[in-house]
Write an enzyme that holds these catalytic residues in place. Structure first.
Site: not given
Length: 276
Positions: A144, A131
């Site tokens: 995360y 990401s």
């Protein structure tokens, strides 16, 4: 083989590659998701029940793949399965932090280890879906980001270690994608709040509400996951695939800003953007 193919990027990639003529093994957690994929795809698309945190299910999936591909081996592995566990690091229960790392990082290594013999026989490829959150961190998503930053390193090391066998490894770094992960992440906020350390509401209540709004807007403006699927196909099939694929204008813009701007300026911009 694609993990996390029930929804979002994983499902879009499974259906895209299937439509392009690939034989696809799609890891899903529920039989109803497997049925939905069978209905949407061709006879080449083979869903497998796979919880990437369950060693027994990883081994079972690998055995099914081995039986199907034999000595030809496996042309590609797309490590996509993941969740978002939000919350301030100060009050986030350690069990939830460990769950985030387990699913988004440790499980990717576990699946890769088990499938590497089949990949090596085919001189196949490995793709890790990280990401823009593996390059730049935002408040309220520390767990995360820790997993995604770690996955960037895992991708680099596998690429270096597997080079002698001609196994190419790529990292795909999407920005805002229209997937259910943001809706699930918002629901996670409420579940984690019931287990959080005392004082979270007083200390971080305003920040948590601001992060909810950021998450909602991220999901609304996200690009279709099919755009990520096309980049994944390139990583799996191009003669000279890229090492990294930034997908989406916001991902490219944030990566450039991170490279050019001092950290304190970046912090100020993030605070302005997130409302913190």
């Amino acid at each position: 083989m694609i993990t996390g193919a029930s929804t979002g990027i994983g499902r879009a990639t499974a259906l895209h590659l299937d439509a392009r003529g690939w034989r696809v093994f799609a890891g899903v957690r529920r039989e109803e998701d497997a049925a939905a994929l069978r209905e949407a795809g061709s006879e080449r698309l083979a869903p497998l029940i796979l919880d990437v945190t369950d060693a027994g299910q990883i081994d079972a999936a690998a055995e099914q793949i081995e039986a199907a591909v034999g000595e030809a081996g496996l042309d590609g592995l797309v490590n996509n399965a993941g969740i978002a566990v939000p919350g301030p690091l100060e009050t986030l229960p350690i069990a939830d932090f460990e769950r985030q790392i387990g699913i988004n990082l440790t499980a990717q290594v576990a699946v890769t280890q088990v499938l590497l013999p089949a990949i090596r026989r085919a001189r196949g490829r490995i793709v890790f879906i990280t990401s823009i959150g593996g390059l730049i961190a935002f408040p309220m998503f520390g767990a995360y980001h820790a997993a995604k930053f770690g996955l960037e390193a895992v991708g680099d090391v596998f690429r270096q270690e597997l080079r002698p066998w001609g196994i190419k490894v790529a990292v795909v770094e999407p920005g805002s994608i229209a997937t259910p992960i943001w809706e699930r992440g918002e629901a996670e906020v409420d579940r984690i709040a019931t287990r959080a350390r005392d004082g979270q509401a007083d200390l971080y209540g305003k920040a948590i509400e601001a992060s909810r709004e950021v998450g909602r807007k991220t999901g609304e403006r996200g690009i279709p996951p099919e755009k990520v699927a096309k980049r994944i196909e390139h990583a799996l099939s191009a003669r000279r695939p890229r090492i990294r694929y930034l997908v989406g204008a916001d991902a490219r813009g944030q990566a450039l800003a991170k490279k050019l701007l001092p950290d304190r300026v970046t912090d100020w911009l993030i605070a302005r953007f997130s409302g913190l």
